[in-house]
Write a protein that holds these residues in place. Structure first.
Motif, mmCIF file in Angstrom:
data_model
loop_
_atom_site.group_PDB
_atom_site.id
_atom_site.type_symbol
_atom_site.label_atom_id
_atom_site.label_comp_id
_atom_site.label_asym_id
_atom_site.label_seq_id
_atom_site.Cartn_x
_atom_site.Cartn_y
_atom_site.Cartn_z
ATOM 1 N N ILE A 1 12.084 -7.159 6.881
ATOM 2 C CA ILE A 1 11.839 -5.810 7.396
ATOM 3 C C ILE A 1 11.561 -4.805 6.279
ATOM 4 O O ILE A 1 10.561 -4.077 6.311
ATOM 5 N N ASN A 2 12.429 -4.759 5.287
ATOM 6 C CA ASN A 2 12.316 -3.715 4.261
ATOM 7 C C ASN A 2 11.885 -4.234 2.902
ATOM 8 O O ASN A 2 11.967 -3.506 1.915
ATOM 9 N N GLY A 3 11.422 -5.462 2.842
ATOM 10 C CA GLY A 3 11.011 -6.027 1.562
ATOM 11 C C GLY A 3 9.565 -6.467 1.527
ATOM 12 O O GLY A 3 8.753 -5.949 0.760
ATOM 13 N N ILE A 4 9.233 -7.399 2.383
ATOM 14 C CA ILE A 4 7.900 -7.992 2.352
ATOM 15 C C ILE A 4 6.782 -6.997 2.681
ATOM 16 O O ILE A 4 5.737 -7.011 2.021
ATOM 17 N N PRO A 5 6.936 -6.091 3.657
ATOM 18 C CA PRO A 5 5.823 -5.187 3.968
ATOM 19 C C PRO A 5 5.422 -4.268 2.814
ATOM 20 O O PRO A 5 4.301 -3.757 2.797
ATOM 21 N N GLN A 6 6.323 -4.067 1.852
ATOM 22 C CA GLN A 6 6.015 -3.196 0.728
ATOM 23 C C GLN A 6 5.322 -3.940 -0.415
ATOM 24 O O GLN A 6 4.941 -3.338 -1.414
ATOM 25 N N MET A 7 5.142 -5.250 -0.283
ATOM 26 C CA MET A 7 4.525 -6.040 -1.347
ATOM 27 C C MET A 7 3.007 -6.041 -1.232
ATOM 28 O O MET A 7 2.455 -6.059 -0.133
ATOM 29 N N ASN A 8 2.343 -6.052 -2.398
ATOM 30 C CA ASN A 8 0.921 -6.375 -2.403
ATOM 31 C C ASN A 8 0.769 -7.878 -2.619
ATOM 32 O O ASN A 8 1.769 -8.596 -2.760
ATOM 33 N N LYS A 9 -0.446 -8.351 -2.643
ATOM 34 C CA LYS A 9 -0.702 -9.791 -2.729
ATOM 35 C C LYS A 9 -0.095 -10.392 -4.001
ATOM 36 O O LYS A 9 0.547 -11.443 -3.954
ATOM 37 N N ALA A 10 -0.269 -9.716 -5.131
ATOM 38 C CA ALA A 10 0.255 -10.237 -6.393
ATOM 39 C C ALA A 10 1.787 -10.287 -6.380
ATOM 40 O O ALA A 10 2.388 -11.258 -6.861
ATOM 41 N N GLU A 11 2.414 -9.259 -5.832
ATOM 42 C CA GLU A 11 3.871 -9.227 -5.756
ATOM 43 C C GLU A 11 4.391 -10.344 -4.855
ATOM 44 O O GLU A 11 5.409 -10.978 -5.165
ATOM 45 N N PHE A 12 3.689 -10.584 -3.748
ATOM 46 C CA PHE A 12 4.123 -11.672 -2.868
ATOM 47 C C PHE A 12 3.975 -13.026 -3.557
ATOM 48 O O PHE A 12 4.833 -13.899 -3.400
ATOM 49 N N GLU A 13 2.913 -13.196 -4.319
ATOM 50 C CA GLU A 13 2.721 -14.455 -5.033
ATOM 51 C C GLU A 13 3.837 -14.683 -6.046
ATOM 52 O O GLU A 13 4.326 -15.806 -6.200
ATOM 53 N N ASN A 14 4.261 -13.620 -6.733
ATOM 54 C CA ASN A 14 5.380 -13.747 -7.668
ATOM 55 C C ASN A 14 6.672 -14.113 -6.939
ATOM 56 O O ASN A 14 7.464 -14.946 -7.417
ATOM 57 N N TYR A 15 6.907 -13.484 -5.814
ATOM 58 C CA TYR A 15 8.062 -13.766 -4.947
ATOM 59 C C TYR A 15 8.029 -15.227 -4.497
ATOM 60 O O TYR A 15 9.017 -15.960 -4.625
ATOM 61 N N LYS A 16 6.894 -15.645 -3.997
ATOM 62 C CA LYS A 16 6.705 -17.014 -3.508
ATOM 63 C C LYS A 16 6.904 -18.036 -4.634
ATOM 64 O O LYS A 16 7.605 -19.048 -4.460
ATOM 65 N N ASN A 17 6.328 -17.770 -5.798
ATOM 66 C CA ASN A 17 6.444 -18.706 -6.919
ATOM 67 C C ASN A 17 7.872 -18.808 -7.418
ATOM 68 O O ASN A 17 8.331 -19.904 -7.780
ATOM 69 N N ALA A 18 8.586 -17.683 -7.446
ATOM 70 C CA ALA A 18 9.979 -17.714 -7.895
ATOM 71 C C ALA A 18 10.829 -18.571 -6.968
ATOM 72 O O ALA A 18 11.702 -19.323 -7.419
#
Length: 270
Positions: A125-142
Motif C-alpha cells: 500500500i505505502n511502499g510499492i506505488p511510490q517506486m519507479n521502475k529502477a527502484e522496483f528493480e533494486n527492490y526485486k534484486n535485493a
C-alpha cells in the motif's frame, strides 16, 4: 519474483481503490498479481476476522502460481494469527514473504518455524506505488539475491550471526509467548526501528529485551534503524543499550517506517 500474491494479515485497507492501482503498478513492472479476498474485508481495524486472514496466508503459500507474497500493510492483527498458523504448509511450499511494521511478528515466526529467510521491506500500500521502475528493480534484486549492505560498526562484529529483527514494538509484543516460538537458534545481529514512540517507551522496550535472557543472550551486534518521532534522548538510550549488552553497534537510517525502507533479509548470515 514474477508472480505476486498480496495478502492483508494485519490492518484493514480503508481505500479499496488503492488495490487496483497497486495491481496496475506491479503489472507495469512486468509482474503478475493476485489479490487475496481478505484485502477487501474489514473487521474493526483489521482486514477481516482471524480465519479470513489466516486462510489468505495459507492459500497464498499453497498457490503454485505464486512465488512471492507481499503484505498489503501493517497496522495490527498479525499477532493474533501466530498460534493458528500451519507452519508445515509454509515449510512445504516455500515462497518469499515480504512485510514490515506489524508484519515483523509474522516474518520472525515463519523464520523460526521453517528456517526460511523472510524479508523486512516495503509493502504494497505505502511502499510499492511510490517506486519507479529502477527502484522496483533494486527492490526485486535485493529480495531475489538476499542482498543487504552492512553498515560500519563501532568495532568488528562477531561472525556467524544472522540478521534478525524489525519493528521494536512488535518484537516486544511477542514476549508473552514461550521463547522457543520466536527466539532464533543462532546468534543474531539485531536490527530495530520504530515510529511515533517517545524516548521513555523506547527505553522501556529495550529494557524488556535486556530482561528477556533467551533473546538478549543471542545478540552479538545491533543495527539501529530510524526511530521516527523520537525525542532528544534517543541516541543516548540506544548507545546505553549497546553498552549494556557489550556489543558493537551501527546505524542504518534506511531501516525505517519511512519511504526509504530498505530490504533486510531475516535469517541471512553475516
Amino acid at each position: 519474483m514474477e508472480n505476486i500474491g498480496i495478502i492483508a494479515p494485519a490492518g484493514n485497507i480503508e481505500d479499496i481503490e488503492k488495490l487496483s492501482y497497486i495491481k496496475s503498478v506491479l503489472e507495469n513492472f512486468g509482474m503478475k498479481v493476485k489479490i487475496f479476498p481478505g484485502c477487501y474485508k474489514n473487521l474493526r481495524y483489521m482486514a477481516g476476522n482471524d480465519n479470513t486472514r489466516l486462510n489468505d496466508l495459507h492459500n497464498a503459500f499453497l498457490d503454485h502460481e505464486i512465488d512471492t507474497i507481499i503484505a498489503a500493510r501493517g497496522g495490527y492483527g498479525t499477532l493474533r494469527l501466530l498460534d493458528k498458523i500451519d507452519y508445515n504448509i509454509i515449510k512445504n511450499n516455500p515462497k518469499k514473504i515480504i512485510g514490515s511494521s506489524d508484519i515483523t511478528a509474522l516474518l520472525i515466526s515463519i523464520y523460526k518455524h521453517t528456517n526460511q529467510i523472510t524479508y523486512h521491506a516495503k509493502m504494497a500500500i505505502n511502499g510499492i506505488p511510490q517506486m519507479n521502475k529502477a527502484e522496483f528493480e533494486n527492490y526485486k534484486n535485493a529480495i531475489e539475491n538476499n542482498a543487504y549492505t552492512m553498515p560500519d560498526f563501532t568495532r568488528n562484529i562477531q561472525k556467524n550471526t544472522i540478521l534478525w529483527g524489525g519493528n521494536l514494538a512488535t518484537i516486544v509484543s511477542m514476549f508473552g509467548a514461550p521463547a522457543e516460538t520466536y527466539v532464533p537458534d543462532k546468534d543474531i545481529t539485531l536490527f530495530i526501528e520504530d515510529i511515533n514512540e517517545p524516548d521513555y517507551k523506547i527505553d522501556k522496550m529495550l529494557t524488556q529485551i535486556l530482561r528477556n535472557k533467551p533473546l538478549s543472550s543471542k545478540i552479538k551486534g545491533v543495527i539501529f534503524g530510524e526511530f521516527m518521532g523520537a525525542g532528544k534522548y534517543l541516541d543516548e538510550i540506544l548507545k546505553e543499550f549497546a553498552a549494556t549488552v557489550n556489543i558493537p553497534y551501527a546505524y542504518d537510517p534506511k531501516i525505517t517506517h519511512g519511504k526509504d525502507n530498505t530490504v533486510v533479509p531475516i535469517g541471512l548470515g553475516v
